[in-house]
Design an enzyme around this catalytic site. Structure first.
Site, mmCIF file in Angstrom:
data_model
loop_
_atom_site.group_PDB
_atom_site.id
_atom_site.type_symbol
_atom_site.label_atom_id
_atom_site.label_comp_id
_atom_site.label_asym_id
_atom_site.label_seq_id
_atom_site.Cartn_x
_atom_site.Cartn_y
_atom_site.Cartn_z
ATOM 1 N N HIS A 106 0.847 -1.199 0.000
ATOM 2 C CA HIS A 106 0.000 0.000 0.000
ATOM 3 C C HIS A 106 0.883 1.251 0.000
ATOM 4 C CE1 HIS A 106 -2.851 3.051 1.244
ATOM 5 N NE2 HIS A 106 -3.790 2.239 0.819
ATOM 6 N N GLU A 108 0.717 3.906 1.576
ATOM 7 C CA GLU A 108 1.061 4.435 2.908
ATOM 8 C C GLU A 108 2.208 3.630 3.516
ATOM 9 O OE1 GLU A 108 -2.938 4.261 4.421
ATOM 10 O OE2 GLU A 108 -3.493 5.858 3.019
ATOM 11 N N GLU A 178 -3.770 1.883 -7.388
ATOM 12 C CA GLU A 178 -4.220 3.019 -6.579
ATOM 13 C C GLU A 178 -3.322 4.220 -6.847
ATOM 14 O OE1 GLU A 178 -6.463 1.618 -2.822
ATOM 15 O OE2 GLU A 178 -4.336 1.518 -2.384
ATOM 16 N N GLY A 184 -7.585 9.016 -0.486
ATOM 17 C CA GLY A 184 -7.996 9.841 0.645
ATOM 18 C C GLY A 184 -8.127 11.320 0.320
HETATM 19 P P1 PGA Z 1 -9.580 5.938 -0.032
HETATM 20 O O1 PGA Z 1 -8.368 4.908 0.277
HETATM 21 O O2 PGA Z 1 -10.728 5.121 -0.533
HETATM 22 O O3 PGA Z 1 -9.869 6.584 1.306
HETATM 23 O O4 PGA Z 1 -9.070 6.898 -1.038
HETATM 24 C C1 PGA Z 1 -8.107 3.853 -0.597
HETATM 25 C C2 PGA Z 1 -6.925 3.075 -0.087
HETATM 26 O O5 PGA Z 1 -6.007 3.658 0.488
HETATM 27 O O6 PGA Z 1 -6.872 1.837 -0.243
#
Ligand code: PGA
Length: 264
Positions: A106, A108, A178, A184
């Site tokens: 991910h 993050e 993504e 986010g």
């Molecule tokens: P989000 O996050 O739907 O809040 O944009 C998606 C993710 O990080 O998997």
């Protein structure tokens, strides 16, 4: 969406919902999906400490026969087996709580916790050793997209992250595209941008693993998916579901995303 690939909608709760909030969510969510027969797989990835509660709730719901099969995912796993790795959680520990999927790579984890493609690759291999199904996340930053590096970034993430994994592993792997700038932020990729990136990802998988594997692998879109944009995204031929953060924290909006996405 393509009828040969079962769409997969996964809730990534990130660092939200301890055991009691997990219970509230699941009770409400189960009541909404009861009697629905979505032709989709539904996955929930809570924080580690909520996994036992989620496993218990889904088990009793299943024996009470009102559960649409919901699969459990972890949000991370260790690349090591056991031992002196303070703060880490092993794949075998996850298996004890009926975890079938694990989110890896991910953005993050990459940007905040410094996970490199090599670390992600080690985790992918460890997950497969324990027969966990990785949800392998890739995606570019806005600067990378704007400087024309979209394809090279995705290609590197794919080749390095999947290095050493076999066709058989790919049959149990889901890819989540993504774009970092859409996570986010409320800014979703347009369905055309998403479709183009998904088609590119599928073409890279075809180069490495062949057309059959590429035709079978599911590629989720993630980044500000909401009830209002789910149907349009899912209408794209190479989009096979969604990985949802913010909008999967409420049972109603997660439910609506699945319902709208499946209506396509
Ligand atoms: P989000 O996050 O739907 O809040 O944009 C998606 C993710 O990080 O998997």
């Amino acid at each position: 969406m393509n009828i040969n690939r079962k769409p997969i909608f996964a809730a990534n709760w990130k660092m939200n919902k301890g055991a009691s909030e997990t219970e509230d969510f699941i009770k409400s969510f189960l009541s909404k999906i009861q009697g629905q027969n979505f032709a989709a797989e539904i996955v929930i990835a809570p924080p580690f400490v909520s996994l036992p509660k989620l496993a218990d709730l889904l088990h009793s719901a299943a024996t009470g026969q009102n559960a649409h099969a919901i699969q459990i995912a972890a949000q991370n796993c260790s690349q090591y087996d056991s031992g002196a790795y303070t703060g880490e959680i092993s794949v075998l520990m996850l298996r004890e709580f009926f975890v079938h999927y694990v989110i890896l790579g991910h953005s993050e984890r990459r940007s905040i916790f410094g996970e490199t493609d090599a670390v992600i690759n080690a985790k992918m291999k460890k997950a497969r050793e324990a027969n966990l199904k990785p949800i392998f996340c890739i995606g570019e930053t806005l600067a990378e997209r704007e400087s024309g590096k979209l394809e090279s970034v995705l290609r590197t993430q794919i080749t390095e992250g999947l290095s050493g994994l076999t066709e058989k592993d790919m049959a149990e792997t889901v890819i989540a595209y993504e774009p970092v700038w859409a996570i986010g932020t409320g800014v979703t990729a347009t369905s055309q941008q998403a479709q183009d990136a998904h088609a590119f990802v599928r073409s890279v998988i075809a180069e490495i693993y062949g057309a059959d594997t590429a035709g079978r692998i599911r590629i989720q879109y993630g980044g500000s998916v909401k009830p209002g944009n789910a149907a349009e995204l899912m209408a794209c031929p190479d989009i096979d579901g969604a990985l949802i953060g913010g909008a999967a924290l409420e049972p109603q909006s997660f439910f609506e995303i699945i319902a709208n996405g499946c209506a396509e």
